[in-house]
Write a protein that holds these residues in place. Sequence first.
Motif, mmCIF file in Angstrom:
data_model
loop_
_atom_site.group_PDB
_atom_site.id
_atom_site.type_symbol
_atom_site.label_atom_id
_atom_site.label_comp_id
_atom_site.label_asym_id
_atom_site.label_seq_id
_atom_site.Cartn_x
_atom_site.Cartn_y
_atom_site.Cartn_z
ATOM 1 N N CYS A 158 1.065 -1.458 -0.236
ATOM 2 C CA CYS A 158 -0.200 0.158 -0.350
ATOM 3 C C CYS A 158 0.995 1.198 0.300
ATOM 4 C CB CYS A 158 -0.821 0.136 1.032
ATOM 5 S SG CYS A 158 -2.211 -1.257 0.593
ATOM 6 N N PHE A 159 1.768 1.378 1.148
ATOM 7 C CA PHE A 159 2.699 2.251 0.962
ATOM 8 C C PHE A 159 3.937 3.074 -0.720
ATOM 9 C CE2 PHE A 159 3.550 1.344 5.927
ATOM 10 C CZ PHE A 159 2.426 1.581 5.952
ATOM 11 N N ALA A 160 3.776 1.589 -0.961
ATOM 12 C CA ALA A 160 4.177 2.300 -2.411
ATOM 13 C C ALA A 160 3.692 1.943 -3.377
ATOM 14 C CB ALA A 160 4.906 0.641 -2.940
ATOM 15 N N LEU A 161 2.182 1.631 -3.454
ATOM 16 C CA LEU A 161 1.490 1.928 -4.390
ATOM 17 C C LEU A 161 0.625 3.456 -4.038
ATOM 18 C CD1 LEU A 161 -0.674 1.811 -6.907
ATOM 19 C CD2 LEU A 161 -2.467 -0.202 -5.239
ATOM 20 N N PHE A 162 -0.170 3.326 -3.134
ATOM 21 C CA PHE A 162 -1.006 4.869 -2.760
ATOM 22 C C PHE A 162 0.839 5.708 -2.718
ATOM 23 C CE2 PHE A 162 -3.278 1.850 -1.573
ATOM 24 C CZ PHE A 162 -4.682 2.038 -2.610
ATOM 25 N N GLY A 163 2.161 5.707 -2.357
ATOM 26 C CA GLY A 163 2.877 6.466 -1.760
ATOM 27 C C GLY A 163 3.540 7.395 -3.236
ATOM 28 N N PHE A 164 3.460 6.413 -4.643
ATOM 29 C CA PHE A 164 3.304 6.771 -6.291
ATOM 30 C C PHE A 164 2.377 7.727 -6.125
ATOM 31 C CE2 PHE A 164 6.411 3.339 -6.473
ATOM 32 C CZ PHE A 164 7.329 4.126 -6.694
ATOM 33 N N LEU A 165 1.566 7.734 -5.907
ATOM 34 C CA LEU A 165 -0.095 9.168 -6.405
ATOM 35 C C LEU A 165 -0.031 9.633 -6.077
ATOM 36 C CD1 LEU A 165 -2.858 5.512 -6.544
ATOM 37 C CD2 LEU A 165 -1.775 6.654 -8.184
ATOM 38 N N ALA A 166 0.563 9.928 -4.887
ATOM 39 C CA ALA A 166 0.533 10.903 -3.882
ATOM 40 C C ALA A 166 0.836 12.502 -4.187
ATOM 41 C CB ALA A 166 1.443 11.203 -2.286
ATOM 42 N N PRO A 167 1.576 12.393 -5.314
ATOM 43 C CA PRO A 167 2.609 14.210 -5.611
ATOM 44 C C PRO A 167 1.158 14.525 -6.800
ATOM 45 C CG PRO A 167 4.203 12.349 -5.590
ATOM 46 C CD PRO A 167 3.109 11.354 -4.742
ATOM 47 N N ALA A 168 0.610 13.349 -7.621
ATOM 48 C CA ALA A 168 0.068 13.870 -8.611
ATOM 49 C C ALA A 168 -1.535 14.728 -7.452
ATOM 50 C CB ALA A 168 -0.498 12.653 -9.241
ATOM 51 N N ALA A 169 -2.509 14.228 -6.482
ATOM 52 C CA ALA A 169 -3.233 14.510 -5.864
ATOM 53 C C ALA A 169 -2.619 16.029 -5.342
ATOM 54 C CB ALA A 169 -2.967 13.645 -4.780
ATOM 55 N N ALA A 170 -1.740 16.063 -4.640
ATOM 56 C CA ALA A 170 -0.778 17.158 -3.703
ATOM 57 C C ALA A 170 -0.571 18.278 -5.039
ATOM 58 C CB ALA A 170 0.750 16.720 -3.621
ATOM 59 N N ARG A 171 -0.284 17.811 -6.269
ATOM 60 C CA ARG A 171 -0.634 18.963 -6.853
ATOM 61 C C ARG A 171 -1.449 19.768 -7.372
ATOM 62 N NH1 ARG A 171 4.032 15.815 -9.500
ATOM 63 N NH2 ARG A 171 2.568 14.419 -10.564
ATOM 64 N N ARG A 172 -2.889 18.398 -7.516
ATOM 65 C CA ARG A 172 -4.341 19.169 -6.916
ATOM 66 C C ARG A 172 -4.938 20.035 -6.437
ATOM 67 N NH1 ARG A 172 -6.805 17.168 -12.697
ATOM 68 N NH2 ARG A 172 -9.042 17.390 -11.558
ATOM 69 N N ILE A 173 -5.026 19.229 -5.469
ATOM 70 C CA ILE A 173 -5.943 19.384 -4.174
ATOM 71 C C ILE A 173 -4.751 20.247 -3.155
ATOM 72 C CG2 ILE A 173 -7.339 19.041 -4.819
ATOM 73 C CD1 ILE A 173 -6.709 16.999 -2.480
ATOM 74 N N GLY A 174 -3.250 20.300 -2.820
ATOM 75 C CA GLY A 174 -2.309 20.676 -2.202
ATOM 76 C C GLY A 174 -2.103 19.723 -1.182
ATOM 77 N N PRO A 175 -0.683 20.004 -0.782
ATOM 78 C CA PRO A 175 -0.127 18.567 -0.333
ATOM 79 C C PRO A 175 -0.966 18.744 1.316
ATOM 80 C CG PRO A 175 1.199 19.977 0.253
ATOM 81 C CD PRO A 175 0.232 20.695 -1.046
ATOM 82 N N ILE A 176 -1.560 19.407 2.003
ATOM 83 C CA ILE A 176 -2.025 19.561 3.292
ATOM 84 C C ILE A 176 -3.995 19.105 3.005
ATOM 85 C CG2 ILE A 176 -3.333 20.940 4.760
ATOM 86 C CD1 ILE A 176 -0.764 23.322 4.249
#
Length: 427
Positions: free
Chosen positions: A79-97
């Motif tokens: 899970c950490f590998a799969l969703f970790g790779f997706l985190a930056p794209a989500a952060a670019r769209r709505i912000g890391p916070i």
Amino acid sequence: MPPAADTTASPRTGARPQTERPSAPAKYLGVLFAVAIAAAAVNLRPVVTSLGPLLDPVRADLGMSSTLAGLLAAVPALCFALFGFLAPAAARRIGPIAVITAGMGAITAGVLARSFAGGTAVFLLLTALALAGVAVSNVLLPVVIKRYFPEKVGPMIGLYSMALSAGTALAALVSVPLTSALGGDWRYGLGVWAGLGALALVLWLPVLIAKRERGERAGSAGAPAKLPITRSRTAWAMAGYFGLQATGAYVVMGFLSKIFQDSGIDNGTSGALLAVTMVIGVPVSFVLPNLAARRGDQRLFVVVLASFGIAGYAGLAFAPAGAPWVWAVLVGLSNCAFPLVLTMIGLRARTAGGVAQLSVFAQGVGYLISIPGPILVGWIYQATGRWYGPLGFLALLLVPQMLFGLRAARARHIEDEAVHHAERARA
């Protein structure tokens, strides 16, 4: 009239330097932000460590084999590998916070819902939901620290690591007695940890509202152009070091209580021993990042931590009940490679954007590397019925872990490696 504060964004960190002291509301927001980071960190391991001491009743109730229990120990890494790779794209769209806030919601929902699971598949699925929240927070919390606390990376990583260790230890220590106090049903003993997630969610919501990040700004402020991260030897060394330390950490969290129980130690004491393994990381995780951040390289720490692990695994293999508290402390010290590698991720890049790319790569690839370890340990134990093989395997893994760590600990920056790569390409 006093001069206005400079609000120009720093090209190196994306932070906004000020020429005046921050106002009282800004100070309070900073304190709230730090507390929210600590609260998020506390939630990053109870999903896993609350399960270890209760693994036998969970297996019996859900009908799990030892191999499936090994798979359960590997689910966090997957899970950490799969969703970790997706985190930056989500952060670019709505912000890391915003992503971290959503992660706290996923942890709360997943931990609560899995306590009602009626079978192994549903239990694994809901555990994965909670771990998805853990994964995105794993990747983005160092980025948030680098961006909003650029002058306090060492202390803030120390606070983050200490809170993470505290949450890990707390879950390991009280899971068994808490379950007994709640009637002996493991479902209550696991489900109660959703309360920690709910508390963190409540703290992150005002931070989200106050910061008002926009996705494009949050994803690009201070970030360099996309780096050729796969061509960086430092990045690959960091990923290898992260992956091998994660292998040992998740095997310990998943099986250490069982190792002690098989040696004749009762369930409550085995949970306390696991807690000691995690508790030792609380003070070390606060001090170590500060010490590491002051040095040009961190190779000494890499060697010392690996040596502790080899000694601890040898003791567990040959005399687990002989000096169990000593072995627990040694293994716990070895697992402090985690705050060390987090610190190195923050130090091996010059900007928040560089940290984001290195964090995603090192953690994503690292967790992929760690996936086979817990499964293999479960299989070896099921095949032999003894812990010599699994513990010998873990001790051997510390050798390549040390070699990767020695390379990752050298005082270099991935942005500089990118420049050298570009120059070679033009030559």
